[in-house]
Design a protein around this motif. Structure first.
Motif, PDB file in Angstrom:
ATOM      1  N   ALA A  85       0.821  -1.206   0.000  1.00  0.00           N
ATOM      2  CA  ALA A  85       0.000   0.000   0.000  1.00  0.00           C
ATOM      3  C   ALA A  85       0.860   1.262   0.000  1.00  0.00           C
ATOM      4  O   ALA A  85       0.571   2.228  -0.722  1.00  0.00           O
ATOM      5  CB  ALA A  85      -0.927  -0.005   1.215  1.00  0.00           C
ATOM      6  N   VAL A  86       1.929   1.264   0.793  1.00  0.00           N
ATOM      7  CA  VAL A  86       2.798   2.443   0.878  1.00  0.00           C
ATOM      8  C   VAL A  86       3.520   2.686  -0.443  1.00  0.00           C
ATOM      9  O   VAL A  86       3.623   3.827  -0.910  1.00  0.00           O
ATOM     10  CB  VAL A  86       3.805   2.267   2.034  1.00  0.00           C
ATOM     11  N   VAL A  87       4.017   1.620  -1.077  1.00  0.00           N
ATOM     12  CA  VAL A  87       4.713   1.787  -2.361  1.00  0.00           C
ATOM     13  C   VAL A  87       3.775   2.362  -3.414  1.00  0.00           C
ATOM     14  O   VAL A  87       4.113   3.334  -4.109  1.00  0.00           O
ATOM     15  CB  VAL A  87       5.294   0.437  -2.822  1.00  0.00           C
ATOM     16  N   LEU A  88       2.586   1.797  -3.529  1.00  0.00           N
ATOM     17  CA  LEU A  88       1.635   2.279  -4.547  1.00  0.00           C
ATOM     18  C   LEU A  88       1.177   3.702  -4.251  1.00  0.00           C
ATOM     19  O   LEU A  88       1.100   4.552  -5.152  1.00  0.00           O
ATOM     20  CB  LEU A  88       0.437   1.326  -4.614  1.00  0.00           C
ATOM     21  N   GLY A  89       0.851   3.982  -2.997  1.00  0.00           N
ATOM     22  CA  GLY A  89       0.387   5.316  -2.637  1.00  0.00           C
ATOM     23  C   GLY A  89       1.442   6.373  -2.842  1.00  0.00           C
ATOM     24  O   GLY A  89       1.158   7.466  -3.368  1.00  0.00           O
ATOM     25  N   SER A  90       2.683   6.091  -2.454  1.00  0.00           N
ATOM     26  CA  SER A  90       3.747   7.082  -2.602  1.00  0.00           C
ATOM     27  C   SER A  90       4.096   7.311  -4.073  1.00  0.00           C
ATOM     28  O   SER A  90       4.433   8.436  -4.472  1.00  0.00           O
ATOM     29  CB  SER A  90       4.984   6.640  -1.820  1.00  0.00           C
ATOM     30  N   LEU A  91       4.023   6.274  -4.884  1.00  0.00           N
ATOM     31  CA  LEU A  91       4.279   6.453  -6.319  1.00  0.00           C
ATOM     32  C   LEU A  91       3.215   7.343  -6.960  1.00  0.00           C
ATOM     33  O   LEU A  91       3.524   8.182  -7.827  1.00  0.00           O
ATOM     34  CB  LEU A  91       4.323   5.093  -7.021  1.00  0.00           C
ATOM     35  N   ALA A  92       1.969   7.191  -6.530  1.00  0.00           N
ATOM     36  CA  ALA A  92       0.900   8.049  -7.060  1.00  0.00           C
ATOM     37  C   ALA A  92       1.152   9.514  -6.698  1.00  0.00           C
ATOM     38  O   ALA A  92       1.011  10.418  -7.540  1.00  0.00           O
ATOM     39  CB  ALA A  92      -0.451   7.589  -6.511  1.00  0.00           C
ATOM     40  N   LEU A  93       1.554   9.762  -5.457  1.00  0.00           N
ATOM     41  CA  LEU A  93       1.859  11.135  -5.044  1.00  0.00           C
ATOM     42  C   LEU A  93       3.084  11.670  -5.788  1.00  0.00           C
ATOM     43  O   LEU A  93       3.133  12.855  -6.145  1.00  0.00           O
ATOM     44  CB  LEU A  93       2.099  11.186  -3.534  1.00  0.00           C
ATOM     45  N   ALA A  94       4.071  10.804  -6.036  1.00  0.00           N
ATOM     46  CA  ALA A  94       5.262  11.235  -6.757  1.00  0.00           C
ATOM     47  C   ALA A  94       4.932  11.662  -8.185  1.00  0.00           C
ATOM     48  O   ALA A  94       5.496  12.635  -8.706  1.00  0.00           O
ATOM     49  CB  ALA A  94       6.296  10.107  -6.767  1.00  0.00           C
ATOM     50  N   VAL A  95       4.015  10.956  -8.828  1.00  0.00           N
ATOM     51  CA  VAL A  95       3.606  11.333 -10.187  1.00  0.00           C
ATOM     52  C   VAL A  95       2.968  12.720 -10.188  1.00  0.00           C
ATOM     53  O   VAL A  95       3.248  13.554 -11.062  1.00  0.00           O
ATOM     54  CB  VAL A  95       2.639  10.275 -10.765  1.00  0.00           C
ATOM     55  N   LEU A  96       2.114  12.985  -9.214  1.00  0.00           N
ATOM     56  CA  LEU A  96       1.501  14.313  -9.107  1.00  0.00           C
ATOM     57  C   LEU A  96       2.561  15.392  -8.903  1.00  0.00           C
ATOM     58  O   LEU A  96       2.491  16.478  -9.495  1.00  0.00           O
ATOM     59  CB  LEU A  96       0.499  14.334  -7.957  1.00  0.00           C
ATOM     60  N   ALA A  97       3.560  15.092  -8.064  1.00  0.00           N
ATOM     61  CA  ALA A  97       4.629  16.061  -7.831  1.00  0.00           C
ATOM     62  C   ALA A  97       5.460  16.278  -9.094  1.00  0.00           C
ATOM     63  O   ALA A  97       5.889  17.406  -9.374  1.00  0.00           O
ATOM     64  CB  ALA A  97       5.513  15.584  -6.678  1.00  0.00           C
ATOM     65  N   LEU A  98       5.693  15.226  -9.859  1.00  0.00           N
ATOM     66  CA  LEU A  98       6.435  15.371 -11.114  1.00  0.00           C
ATOM     67  C   LEU A  98       5.701  16.295 -12.082  1.00  0.00           C
ATOM     68  O   LEU A  98       6.313  17.138 -12.747  1.00  0.00           O
ATOM     69  CB  LEU A  98       6.651  14.004 -11.758  1.00  0.00           C
TER      70      LEU A  98
END
Length: 428
Positions: A85-98
């Motif tokens: 859950a943490v890996v998937l959630g953090s990757l989603a937030l990282a895409v938004l930040a990118l």
């Protein structure tokens, strides 16, 4: 008591390493470049816990109880579910930040900072989660050594190697060193924890209902932990938006010089949550009250001692950054009073988390954050750097009052106890 002493000793060593790293970068980078690094570092730490989705905190609530009751299959199931859950959630937030970084333009300083935040966020989120899992099992050295000793040593070594190779330490270079070190530490910690978890039963998989329970319990804690981190860093974040980078660097140096007092609080936080969880698993309210009382006393008095020692050495610590940083000593003194006020409520916030009082924790976090932002903005407009310290100190005092009141009202436990701590070894 012994666990707290070990954690405190490690954090004292860490305080010296982190302080040395900050001094090194302040000396090797121009003041405006150092201010940009401070902004990047602060934003990463302030929003990193949001990306962990609350699983770092909920692990302290669930895992000690599962292990105390012999439910090893659930321990392993939670570990895998939370990590995924943490890996998937953090990757989603990282895409938004990118996306935001490219909108701002990566050639600008704000865009570059957001870019590095996006790259580092997944690694930091996993690191937060793994820290929570290790803390829930009482593996305190594993919780502290990789992140607070190995990581600053890595960053310092990389930056020194780059400097001696003749490459200037600019914000892009230091940002890459920071993110790379975070990646190495989080991956190494994940491997060590995975090896330790191999002994737990793998036969049982979580049902959808169990996974939903963990998710429902964790997501509110996302706000609790995230608001706590925003409260810790919002003064620097506000200054980064209102004042030049040079002023942000001065303020951050004063805050870093007080790192020892922060680490006292963190050392007690490391051991208290597990202790509270075990007392609640045994349904022994009197022992829980004793545990809370001792945690409060240790937190308060060790913080007072740390503040006195740090303020006495304050001019020397600030001068290590450079002669111009000595002007930040009044900021350091005001922030120190805020740290003492925060310590007066001991580990009341951790007690609310372990007791499942997420809603109350969120309300307190939102209220204190709003108070901090309002006071800091108002006082910065009036007094500049000193105003940020005044607003933060007042907000920390308000936090202690609110936590003590809510803990007493919801659990019947008194969280404030300013007597001298007992030297008796607690059960467990």
């Amino acid at each position: 008591m012994l666990d707290a002493a070990i954690a405190f000793a490690i954090r004292v060593l860490s305080a010296g390493l982190v302080f040395g790293l900050q001094v090194l970068l302040a000396r090797l980078m121009p003041l405006e470049g150092y201010g940009g690094f401070v902004t990047l570092w602060t934003w990463l730490l302030a929003i990193g816990s949001f990306a962990a989705l609350g699983f770092a905190e909920s692990s302290v609530r669930f895992l000690p109880r599962y292990r105390a009751r012999g439910r090893e299959a659930q321990v392993r199931a939670y570990w895998r579910y939370g990590l995924r859950a943490v890996v998937l959630g953090s990757l989603a937030l990282a895409v938004l930040a990118l996306i935001l970084a490219f909108v701002l333009g990566t050639r600008t300083e704000p865009g570059l900072i957001v870019l590095y935040v996006a790259i580092g966020l997944p690694f930091l989120a996993v690191e937060y989660y793994l820290e929570g899992v290790a803390r829930s099992f009482g593996w305190f050295r594993l919780t502290t050594v990789p992140v607070y000793i190995v990581r600053p040593l890595l960053i310092g070594a990389i930056c020194l190697a780059i400097h001696f190779s003749g490459v200037p330490l600019t914000l892009p270079v230091v940002g890459a060193a920071v993110v790379g070190s975070m990646a190495l530490v989080s991956c190494g910690l994940a491997i060590v924890l995975a090896l330790r978890m191999r002994g737990a039963s793998a036969e049982q998989k979580p049902t959808s209902a169990t996974g939903n329970l963990w998710l429902r319990a964790s997501l509110p804690l996302l706000l609790v932990s995230g608001l706590e981190d925003l409260l810790a860093y919002c003064d620097v974040l506000i200054l980064s938006l209102m004042l030049p980078g040079e002023d942000v660097g001065l303020y951050f140096a004063a805050a870093r010089a007080l790192a020892l007092t922060n680490f006292v609080y963190y050392a007690m936080y490391l051991v208290s949550g597990r202790r509270f969880a075990l007392d609640m698993a045994d349904a022994d309210k009197s022992r829980l009250q004793r545990s809370v009382r001792e945690a409060s006393r240790l937190t308060f008095w060790l913080t007072v001692v740390a503040v006195v020692v740090t303020l006495a050495a304050g001019p020397i610590l600030l001068r290590a950054f450079g002669p111009e940083f000595v002007a930040a000593y009044p900021v350091m003194a005001i922030l120190a009073l805020g740290h003492i006020a925060r310590a007066a409520s001991g580990q009341a916030g951790e007690l609310l988390v372990v007791a499942g009082r997420q809603r109350e924790s969120i309300f307190i976090g939102l209220g204190v954050l709003a108070l901090n932002v309002a006071l800091t903005v108002a006082f910065v407009l009036a007094f500049g750097l000193f105003g940020a310290a005044i607003g933060t100190a007042l907000a920390l005092a308000g936090r202690s009052v609110a936590l003590a009141f809510v803990v007493r009202r919801t659990t019947g436990i008194s969280a404030v106890s300013l007597g001298l701590p007992s030297m008796k070894k607690p059960r467990g």
